[in-house]
Design an enzyme around this catalytic site. Structure first.
Site, mmCIF file in Angstrom:
data_model
loop_
_atom_site.group_PDB
_atom_site.id
_atom_site.type_symbol
_atom_site.label_atom_id
_atom_site.label_comp_id
_atom_site.label_asym_id
_atom_site.label_seq_id
_atom_site.Cartn_x
_atom_site.Cartn_y
_atom_site.Cartn_z
ATOM 1 N N MET A 61 -1.600 10.747 15.704
ATOM 2 C CA MET A 61 -0.540 9.743 15.520
ATOM 3 C C MET A 61 -0.972 8.734 14.469
ATOM 4 O O MET A 61 -2.133 8.321 14.446
ATOM 5 C CB MET A 61 -0.302 9.023 16.844
ATOM 6 C CG MET A 61 0.668 7.851 16.759
ATOM 7 S SD MET A 61 0.914 7.067 18.363
ATOM 8 C CE MET A 61 -0.558 6.034 18.448
ATOM 9 N N ASP A 63 1.477 5.677 11.879
ATOM 10 C CA ASP A 63 2.352 4.496 11.912
ATOM 11 C C ASP A 63 3.423 4.514 13.019
ATOM 12 O O ASP A 63 4.083 5.535 13.218
ATOM 13 C CB ASP A 63 3.141 4.382 10.605
ATOM 14 C CG ASP A 63 2.296 4.479 9.366
ATOM 15 O OD1 ASP A 63 1.066 4.480 9.474
ATOM 16 O OD2 ASP A 63 2.884 4.575 8.278
ATOM 17 N N PHE A 121 8.232 11.071 6.851
ATOM 18 C CA PHE A 121 7.307 9.942 6.772
ATOM 19 C C PHE A 121 7.926 8.697 7.433
ATOM 20 O O PHE A 121 8.987 8.743 8.017
ATOM 21 C CB PHE A 121 6.940 9.684 5.311
ATOM 22 C CG PHE A 121 5.792 10.555 4.809
ATOM 23 C CD1 PHE A 121 5.470 11.776 5.394
ATOM 24 C CD2 PHE A 121 5.031 10.144 3.720
ATOM 25 C CE1 PHE A 121 4.416 12.563 4.927
ATOM 26 C CE2 PHE A 121 3.973 10.916 3.238
ATOM 27 C CZ PHE A 121 3.663 12.126 3.836
ATOM 28 N N SER A 122 7.231 7.574 7.274
ATOM 29 C CA SER A 122 7.597 6.372 8.032
ATOM 30 C C SER A 122 8.959 5.813 7.661
ATOM 31 O O SER A 122 9.455 6.001 6.551
ATOM 32 C CB SER A 122 6.530 5.294 7.831
ATOM 33 O OG SER A 122 5.393 5.625 8.565
ATOM 34 N N TRP A 327 -7.444 3.918 8.065
ATOM 35 C CA TRP A 327 -7.545 5.190 7.345
ATOM 36 C C TRP A 327 -8.984 5.524 6.934
ATOM 37 O O TRP A 327 -9.287 6.662 6.628
ATOM 38 C CB TRP A 327 -6.636 5.189 6.106
ATOM 39 C CG TRP A 327 -5.194 5.405 6.467
ATOM 40 C CD1 TRP A 327 -4.158 4.519 6.322
ATOM 41 C CD2 TRP A 327 -4.602 6.586 7.037
ATOM 42 N NE1 TRP A 327 -2.982 5.062 6.781
ATOM 43 C CE2 TRP A 327 -3.232 6.335 7.215
ATOM 44 C CE3 TRP A 327 -5.118 7.827 7.433
ATOM 45 C CZ2 TRP A 327 -2.353 7.279 7.766
ATOM 46 C CZ3 TRP A 327 -4.243 8.762 7.972
ATOM 47 C CH2 TRP A 327 -2.879 8.488 8.135
#
Ligand code: NAG
Ligand code: NAG
Ligand code: NAG
Ligand code: NAG
Ligand code: NAG
Ligand code: NAG
Ligand code: NAG
Ligand code: NAG
Ligand code: NAG
Ligand code: NAG
Ligand code: NAG
Ligand code: NAG
Length: 550
Positions: A61, A63, A121-122, A327
């Site tokens: 997991m 964002d 994506f986010s 990250w």
């Protein structure tokens, strides 16, 4: 999110037979072994699994996405999810719901890529109560998700809509809704701006250090209004912007202001990922920061890409959840042996406050932690220069909330003494500790005494300096939950979020106070938190999630 996913996509493509991908179809395309219509199952019994923080049932997991609260008071959390590996890649939108933000129910994956080279994506989600989009002729609870579609060629902003309250989505036929012919253009966050009766999107031109502001009457047709470019810390990319209107405490000038939150990665000042924010004004087209300062949202290293729930009115404190990782090391964390990587921060309540010297600051207080409390373990309203010790080995969750208040402070000469906390393992002696000096205002956290894992980027000591505002109290509080600790100074004027990985579970806590001024007193409490995940497990330890209503 930003890691290079190319090698994963190649591997996945090899697994897949040719399939027709309907751009318009309900979002259920799935690779082998990715369930549709039912939640992914998980085992939340491992010693590193937090019990009141969200973590995915299995897999990787990052964002938080799409966060909104619906008209029934149900909070929806979507998240960047790789259901097929325990590293970043193959992005889907996982989904979970909660009424109290500590007890989460896993839901079926909500948005799937339509093919092997796509990543969802986010992005964000809103309830289109007035049916501005036209997707919801007969309902006021339609949900529109606005997300980045990542392909090897580009990143575009796409939308999908849900007529069942956010459980399943249909991709819009004429996606994308914004295409700027860029491979680095992502993370749209949408809010409703009543002043112009328009939807407003903030979205990142990641490597040009610009936040684009767009407006739309219907979530489909977007107009570029302005850019907020090269402000504050740049790092090497801007990601995951949020624009939110929050109340301002202690100011005669403003009732509310907007906050623009920008995450930067890599290149945060402590290494890797972090978020900064700008208090300012927004007039429907332009955001103007109140000053030139860059303000950092967390003084440790595990709080990135936070998102604010949509659906909370501007006059209320807003609530956010962040990704409690970095990250620099997220893909190699030792929780893979328990089948998952990454957890979310706890829910935080936010408002702006005028602090002495520095001025406007975003307060991040733990949101209604009492909702997660199971029982009081210890409380002493007159601890003085004393020590409180609790053996919490019998607490099933191994998760605690604690508070220490120093009261009776007067002028600056009364600012004396210190308050420390230590959570330790009675078997290995490993510990995580921290504290605050009332005298200097410094607050610190040390996660460097857990032995299960180390990494050159996993730095271990963090600190910040708080400011006494003259109201007579100095407070420190926090939540410890197996492999994550969150520390709040003065009700959230400073916050630290850190993951840590002990070889054996922590089970002892000591809170100690020394050297207080004679006018001062210390009040300390420790509470056991619920085992919100273990409570959902069946006899085999499996948490199945909501298998009935999606
Ligand atoms: C909305 O309701 C009308 C009247 O009941 C019905 O004819 C129509 O099919 C409905 N539309 C949708 C999209 O459900
Ligand atoms: C796709 O969805 C739109 C509404 O969003 C609808 O008008 C159109 O007919 C759909 N097309 C197909 C092929 O299903
Ligand atoms: C899109 O970007 C590519 C790569 O920069 C460029 O070659 C191409 O001309 C651009 N297309 C348009 C329509 O601007
Ligand atoms: C919905 O419509 C009402 C009435 O026009 C308006 O006040 C409100 O701001 C709108 N809200 C949204 C989210 O569209
Ligand atoms: C906004 O920023 C993007 C990215 O740098 C750029 O391509 C675009 O031209 C800018 N728009 C305006 C109006 O400045
Ligand atoms: C919003 O602010 C910008 C920049 O200050 C200004 O150019 C614009 O005219 C303002 N718009 C409105 C509606 O006030
Ligand atoms: C805190 O949570 C409890 C339990 O869920 C709830 O009863 C209470 O109303 C909540 N308080 C606030 C201020 O939200
Ligand atoms: C509170 O702490 C003080 C000083 O350490 C101690 O004397 C007192 O007995 C404690 N009170 C309770 C209720 O435990
Ligand atoms: C005093 O200020 C602290 C930190 O700003 C805050 O946590 C506390 O609630 C305040 N106390 C009172 C009595 O206002
Ligand atoms: C807290 O820890 C610091 C650093 O070790 C130490 O100097 C201080 O005396 C401690 N305070 C208490 C109350 O234990
Ligand atoms: C704490 O210790 C200091 C001396 O270090 C003393 O002046 C103060 O009175 C003590 N406070 C209490 C509540 O015992
Ligand atoms: C600390 O102070 C806060 C704010 O006044 C209060 O809500 C809380 O109950 C206090 N905690 C303890 C342990 O005294």
């Amino acid at each position: 999110m930003s890691p290079s996913l190319a090698s994963l996509f190649v591997a996945l493509a090899a697994l897949l037979s040719s399939t027709a991908y309907g751009q318009n179809a309900t979002s259920t395309y799935s690779e082998p072994n990715v369930p549709t219509g039912v939640p992914v199952e998980g085992n939340y019994g491992g010693p590193l699994r937090p019990q009141v923080h969200f973590s995915p049932p299995q897999g990787f997991m990052n964002d938080p996405n799409g966060m909104f609260v619906d008209a029934d008071g149900v909070y929806h959390l979507y998240y960047q999810y790789n259901p097929t590996a325990i590293v970043a890649g193959n992005q889907h939108w996982g989904h979970a719901t909660s009424r109290d933000l500590y007890t989460w129910e896993n839901q079926a994956i909500a948005i799937f890529p339509s093919g092997p080279t796509e990543g969802i994506f986010s992005g964000s989600a809103v309830v289109d109560v007035n049916n501005t989009s036209g997707f919801f002729p007969n309902q006021t609870n339609g949900v529109v998700a606005i997300y980045t579609l990542n392909t090897p060629e580009r990143e575009t902003q796409d939308i999908a809509y849900s007529i069942d309250g956010g459980y399943t989505f249909t991709k819009y036929a004429n996606n994308p809704v914004i295409d700027s012919n860029s491979t680095q253009f992502r993370d749209p966050k949408v809010l409703w701006y009543p002043g112009t009766e328009r939807w407003i999107m903030v979205v990142s031109y990641a490597q040009e250090f610009a936040i684009g502001i767009f407006s739309s009457p219907n979530l489909i047709d977007w107009t570029h209004e302005s850019n907020f470019t090269r402000h504050g810390l740049l790092g090497l990319q801007y990601e995951c912007p949020n624009l939110v209107e929050v109340p301002v405490a202690g100011s005669s000038d403003y009732d509310t202001l907007f906050v623009l939150l920008i995450s930067i990665n890599p290149g945060g000042p402590l290494g890797g990922s972090i978020s900064q924010y700008f208090p300012g004004t927004f007039n429907g087209t332009h955001f103007s920061a109140i000053d030139g300062a860059a303000r950092i949202a967390n003084f440790a290293k595990d709080d990135y890409a936070a998102q604010f729930f949509s659906g909370i009115p501007g006059s209320s404190n807003h609530i956010s959840i962040g990704w409690a990782s970095n990250w620099q090391y997220t893909n190699v964390l030792p929780t893979d042996r328990e089948g998952f990587r990454s957890v979310m921060t706890g829910p935080r309540e936010h408002y702006l406050k005028e602090l002495p010297k520095v001025g406007l600051s975003l307060v991040s207080a733990p949101y209604n932690a009492t909702a997660a409390v199971d029982q009081e373990l210890a409380y002493n309203a007159t601890l003085g220069n004393g020590t409180l010790f609790v053996d919490y080995g019998a607490v099933e969750s191994r998760a605690l909330y604690w508070e220490a208040n120093v009261t009776g402070l007067t002028d600056s000469s009364s600012l004396q003494g210190s308050v420390n906390f230590t959570f330790s393992s009675s078997t290995t002696g490993e510990y995580v500790s921290g504290g605050t000096w009332v005298s200097t205002g410094d607050v610190w956290l040390d996660r460097g005494h857990s032995t299960a894992w180390s990494n050159p980027f996993f730095t271990d000591k963090f600190s910040a300096t708080g400011l006494y505002d003259g109201n007579g109290t100095w407070r420190i509080s926090g939540i410890v939950d197996r492999s994550i600790i969150e520390v709040y100074l003065n009700g959230g004027e400073h916050v630290a979020t850190s993951v840590f990985f002990p070889a054996e579970p922590l089970d002892w806590v000591t809170i100690s106070v020394k050297g207080l001024n004679e006018s001062a007193q210390a009040s300390v409490g420790v509470w056991a938190l619920q085992a919100a995940w273990l409570d959902q497990a069946d006899v085999n330890g499996t948490v199945a999630g909501n298998v009935t209503s999606s």
